[in-house]
Design an enzyme around this catalytic site. Sequence first.
Site, PDB file in Angstrom:
ATOM      1  N   GLU A 174     -17.292 -26.140 101.523  1.00 56.99           N
ATOM      2  CA  GLU A 174     -17.959 -27.414 101.753  1.00 56.99           C
ATOM      3  C   GLU A 174     -19.150 -27.246 102.683  1.00 56.99           C
ATOM      4  O   GLU A 174     -19.148 -26.389 103.558  1.00 56.99           O
ATOM      5  CB  GLU A 174     -16.986 -28.414 102.397  1.00 56.99           C
ATOM      6  CG  GLU A 174     -15.754 -28.690 101.578  1.00 56.99           C
ATOM      7  CD  GLU A 174     -14.755 -29.561 102.319  1.00 56.99           C
ATOM      8  OE1 GLU A 174     -15.142 -30.175 103.330  1.00 56.99           O
ATOM      9  OE2 GLU A 174     -13.596 -29.619 101.880  1.00 56.99           O
ATOM     10  N   CYS A 208      -9.217 -21.256 106.173  1.00 54.96           N
ATOM     11  CA  CYS A 208      -9.215 -20.829 107.575  1.00 54.96           C
ATOM     12  C   CYS A 208      -7.839 -20.284 107.925  1.00 54.96           C
ATOM     13  O   CYS A 208      -6.821 -20.815 107.471  1.00 54.96           O
ATOM     14  CB  CYS A 208      -9.568 -21.998 108.498  1.00 54.96           C
ATOM     15  SG  CYS A 208      -9.690 -21.538 110.248  1.00 54.96           S
ATOM     16  N   CYS A 253      -4.522 -24.498 112.754  1.00 55.22           N
ATOM     17  CA  CYS A 253      -4.430 -25.694 113.604  1.00 55.22           C
ATOM     18  C   CYS A 253      -3.762 -26.820 112.811  1.00 55.22           C
ATOM     19  O   CYS A 253      -4.208 -27.146 111.702  1.00 55.22           O
ATOM     20  CB  CYS A 253      -5.810 -26.117 114.077  1.00 55.22           C
ATOM     21  SG  CYS A 253      -6.650 -24.848 115.062  1.00 55.22           S
ATOM     22  N   CYS A 312      -5.765 -29.961 111.287  1.00 55.44           N
ATOM     23  CA  CYS A 312      -6.977 -29.660 110.515  1.00 55.44           C
ATOM     24  C   CYS A 312      -6.617 -29.383 109.059  1.00 55.44           C
ATOM     25  O   CYS A 312      -5.749 -28.562 108.763  1.00 55.44           O
ATOM     26  CB  CYS A 312      -7.681 -28.449 111.118  1.00 55.44           C
ATOM     27  SG  CYS A 312      -9.043 -27.808 110.131  1.00 55.44           S
ATOM     28  N   SER A 318     -19.451 -22.399 116.317  1.00 57.45           N
ATOM     29  CA  SER A 318     -18.211 -22.900 116.915  1.00 57.45           C
ATOM     30  C   SER A 318     -17.109 -21.850 116.833  1.00 57.45           C
ATOM     31  O   SER A 318     -17.152 -20.935 116.011  1.00 57.45           O
ATOM     32  CB  SER A 318     -17.760 -24.180 116.209  1.00 57.45           C
ATOM     33  OG  SER A 318     -17.335 -23.893 114.890  1.00 57.45           O
ATOM     34  N   SER A 340     -13.887 -25.141 120.510  1.00 53.06           N
ATOM     35  CA  SER A 340     -12.943 -26.196 120.124  1.00 53.06           C
ATOM     36  C   SER A 340     -11.711 -26.077 121.016  1.00 53.06           C
ATOM     37  O   SER A 340     -10.776 -25.339 120.713  1.00 53.06           O
ATOM     38  CB  SER A 340     -12.566 -26.051 118.644  1.00 53.06           C
ATOM     39  OG  SER A 340     -13.714 -26.212 117.832  1.00 53.06           O
ATOM     40  N   ASN A 348     -10.453 -37.301 112.439  1.00 56.00           N
ATOM     41  CA  ASN A 348     -10.441 -37.749 111.049  1.00 56.00           C
ATOM     42  C   ASN A 348      -9.049 -37.461 110.498  1.00 56.00           C
ATOM     43  O   ASN A 348      -8.742 -36.319 110.160  1.00 56.00           O
ATOM     44  CB  ASN A 348     -11.481 -36.981 110.220  1.00 56.00           C
ATOM     45  CG  ASN A 348     -12.832 -37.644 110.240  1.00 56.00           C
ATOM     46  OD1 ASN A 348     -12.963 -38.831 109.957  1.00 56.00           O
ATOM     47  ND2 ASN A 348     -13.857 -36.872 110.576  1.00 56.00           N
ATOM     48  N   CYS A 389     -13.760 -31.088 108.359  1.00 52.93           N
ATOM     49  CA  CYS A 389     -13.727 -29.832 107.633  1.00 52.93           C
ATOM     50  C   CYS A 389     -12.518 -29.742 106.714  1.00 52.93           C
ATOM     51  O   CYS A 389     -11.395 -30.008 107.103  1.00 52.93           O
ATOM     52  CB  CYS A 389     -13.744 -28.653 108.605  1.00 52.93           C
ATOM     53  SG  CYS A 389     -12.330 -28.549 109.709  1.00 52.93           S
TER      54      CYS A 389
END
Length: 369
Positions: A108, A128, A132, A135, A212, A235, A314, A357
Amino acid sequence: MATPLPLVFSAPKRGMPPAHFADLSDEQRIEALSELGLPKFRLNQIARHYYGRLEADPMTMTDLPEAARAKVKDALFPTLMEPIRVVEADDENTQKTLWKLHDGTLLESVLMRYPDRATLCISSQAGCGMACPFCATGQGGLDRNLSVGEIVDQVRNAAATMQAEGGRLSNIVFMGMGEPLANYKRVVSAVRQITQPSPEGFGISQRSVTVSTVGLAPAIRKLADEDMSVTLAVSLHTPDDELRDELVPVNNRWSVAEVLDAARYYADKSGRRVSIEYALIRDVNDQGWRADMLGQKLHKALGSRVHVNLIPLNPTPGSKWDASPRERQDEFVRRVIAQGVPCTVRDTKGQEIAAACGQLAAEENSEEK
């Protein structure tokens, strides 16, 4: 309770795309052109088309011999990704694109237009491995690293979009899918191409690029030694190790103190202020005492070289996590500032199109099942 996902630092080797112009050094590019029977000076012409004019199709590069264009395309410009879904929000000022890569994996990017700038949020990995729990990408796991070409071409695509609108792409943030510092060499190579002047790159200022990380402390120090002036965004999400071990599992390897120590090293070496990203989660990490602790630890570790970006979470579909209410956000900001640390709530452009993300890819994958 769901079993936590394991941390994954080494990405699978499978699925990497064919070599692209952006993947190669100048020596490799010259060698490839020589194998096509083309002289060295053609490299400069091709680079000016790609980085300067934002063209990725040699068939449009009219200063190349007509008979050579198809060969150059096949050898140096394979199709890396195709857009399969584009969603717009904020009166079409925010555009999120879901790309399908050559091996079917998804990534994305999000283009955000503001009155004074245009910012592109790009991905550095497909998926990823940092696991986390709040996420969408982290819960989907790691498919693979992106190639340099796949990272750079996200930028070229967005820059071409802005150019066609009479505008200019001004800022890049590595805050899409993936942990940038887990794909270290390719991300650094991509940053150099993004920031070098044409014909070596797109000419975007290093100070307008943000990288990041969830806190890979040794890689933060390594990035500091690259002598670049990009903004480092950490983060953090909570100032205490007990909760961070759960929210950001890599904390079990590098503690808050180690991450902040590495961030201070980066600030000292680069002369740049470090950005601390903090996703506010209702009744999890939004307590006033955590705001006090955050401000105290950051002021001690980084002094004036820090800024906190609070991010209203989000929420992902079906998740137990939710965003903090506005009054709690405001109280958190006030208490961090009271410790001498600048703190603001980040604009959440594109929230209604799931611009956090990995959420668009997660939706696409669930629809395919």
